[in-house]
Design an enzyme around this catalytic site. Structure first.
Site, short mmCIF file in Angstrom:
data_model
loop_
_atom_site.label_atom_id
_atom_site.label_comp_id
_atom_site.label_asym_id
_atom_site.label_seq_id
_atom_site.Cartn_x
_atom_site.Cartn_y
_atom_site.Cartn_z
CD GLN A 210 -21.53 10.24 9.46
OE1 GLN A 210 -20.99 10.92 10.32
NE2 GLN A 210 -21.94 10.75 8.32
CB CYS A 211 -23.46 5.95 15.82
SG CYS A 211 -23.94 7.68 15.90
CB SER B 213 -5.84 -6.64 4.19
OG SER B 213 -6.02 -5.61 5.12
CB THR C 139 0.55 -6.83 10.24
OG1 THR C 139 0.28 -5.57 9.63
CG2 THR C 139 1.59 -6.65 11.31
CB THR D 240 -5.90 -5.61 11.19
OG1 THR D 240 -5.01 -4.51 10.98
CG2 THR D 240 -5.22 -6.70 11.98
N1 ASP Z 1 -1.74 -2.94 6.41
C1 ASP Z 1 -1.86 -4.19 7.10
C2 ASP Z 1 -2.89 -5.03 6.36
O1 ASP Z 1 -4.05 -4.81 6.50
C3 ASP Z 1 -2.27 -3.95 8.52
C4 ASP Z 1 -2.41 -5.20 9.36
O2 ASP Z 1 -2.39 -6.33 8.92
O3 ASP Z 1 -2.57 -5.01 10.60
O4 ASP Z 1 -2.52 -5.90 5.61
#
Ligand code: ASP
Length: 338
Positions: A274-275, A59, A13, A90
């Site tokens: 899972q926690c 990503s 992003t 992210t």
């Molecule tokens: N879909 C994006 C990625 O992971 C989300 C981001 O970068 O916040 O490339």
């Protein structure tokens, strides 16, 4: 050395442009945006070079082959820069931040992974702060670790996980304290940071892309046949995301038999909770003990991302299944409590 920091721009992003299909990465666009923002021309900013990866990706498209490409660039330029900033989406940032510590042996420089929730091109964004502060940390703080910087927090990469799909504090480090806090000051907690490698041996990069691993989240009603279907060749290692401190459906004898057969066939089974917070204690309940009896090894306080990365690494290095089971319980890169 002409620049202080090498930025390896991978996509995400942070550098994306709006399109009819939503945000997408466009070659050269991030650099154009940076040139139009005065902060990136200020004298106090570390000098940087940028290597743009081809293709730039969302990503969600991340693959271990691409981790290898990033590791190779860090190896090539390790001695030429004070530090590295990896710009990354992210969505899978925590996976890359977990894999790189295993791949970069004898790392002596900071490798700071960051990204943003809103692109740099938007008026209101978290990209500028994340990028500027990552550059500052990479240039001025000799942290010999792979870190994740986001929303004012510096974390050990192999301890971080994505927590929030929309908030600016998108990551947290559930089982290891922050390496640094950023507000008016940049406070680094040096006592939590790995020691500089004692050896003067050069950086050695390790491949992680020569293994087949998987993860399976247990849920009430999961059938033994679902498990059996995933535990097929060429699978070599599986992270079982279990309930609480490491419990599973131990009242299902077929489920247990499938686990036992997989262990006998040489598949490494790792128990992660899972926690997000806390650690596995397979001995605490009969429902966890039964998994241990089938050869499932404790993932201790590993995140799932770190457990997968560690399996990728150990299996790619060619360790035998018993060796991998043993090493999964030992702290290798600060990924688990010693
Ligand atoms: N879909 C994006 C990625 O992971 C989300 C981001 O970068 O916040 O490339």
């Amino acid at each position: 050395m002409s620049a202080d920091v090498l930025i390896i721009y991978n996509g995400g992003t942070i550098g994306m442009q709006p399109s009819d299909q939503g945000y997408a990465p466009v070659p050269g666009y991030l650099q154009q945006q940076m040139q139009s923002i005065p902060a990136f021309a200020k004298p106090g900013l570390p000098r940087y070079d940028i290597i743009e990866q081809h293709p730039l990706i969302d990503s969600a498209h991340m693959h271990p082959d691409r981790w290898w490409g990033i590791a190779k660039l860090i190896e090539q330029y390790h001695d030429q820069y004070r530090g590295f900033v990896i710009l990354h989406g992210t969505d899978t940032l925590a996976y890359t931040a977990s894999a790189l510590p295993f791949m970069l042996e004898n790392l002596r420089k900071p490798v700071i992974l960051t990204g943003s929730q809103i692109p740099l091109c938007e008026i209101r964004n978290d990209a500028q702060e994340n990028l500027v502060t990552s550059l500052m940390i990479a240039a001025h703080y000799p942290i010999p670790e792979v870190c994740l910087y986001f929303g004012g927090k510096l974390m050990r990469g192999c301890r971080a996980t994505k927590l929030d799909a929309t908030g600016f504090q998108a990551f947290f480090s559930p089982n290891y304290p922050l390496l640094g806090d950023v507000g008016i000051d940049i406070d680094i907690y040096w006592e939590r940071i790995q020691a500089m490698p004692k050896t003067h041996a050069p950086l050695k990069i390790r491949a992680v892309h020569e293994a087949t691993v998987g993860a399976l989240r247990l849920f009430p009603g999961i059938s033994a046949s679902v498990l059996e279907n995933i535990l097929r060749p060429p699978l070599q290692g599986l992270v079982l995301e279990t309930f609480g401190v490491g419990n599973g459906p131990s009242n299902d004898p077929i489920f247990l038999r499938v686990l036992k057969e997989a262990t006998a066939a040489g598949i490494v089974l790792v128990n992660c909770s899972q926690c997000s917070k806390g650690r596995i204690r397979q001995e605490a309940y009969a429902a966890g003990h039964a998994l241990a009896d089938c050869g499932v090894v404790s993932g201790e306080d590993l995140t799932t991302e770190a457990a997968l990365a560690k399996l990728y690494y150990l299996l790619s290095e060619g360790y035998s299944p018993p060796e991998v089971r043993l090493l999964m319980g030992q702290n290798l890169r600060g990924e688990m409590r010693p």
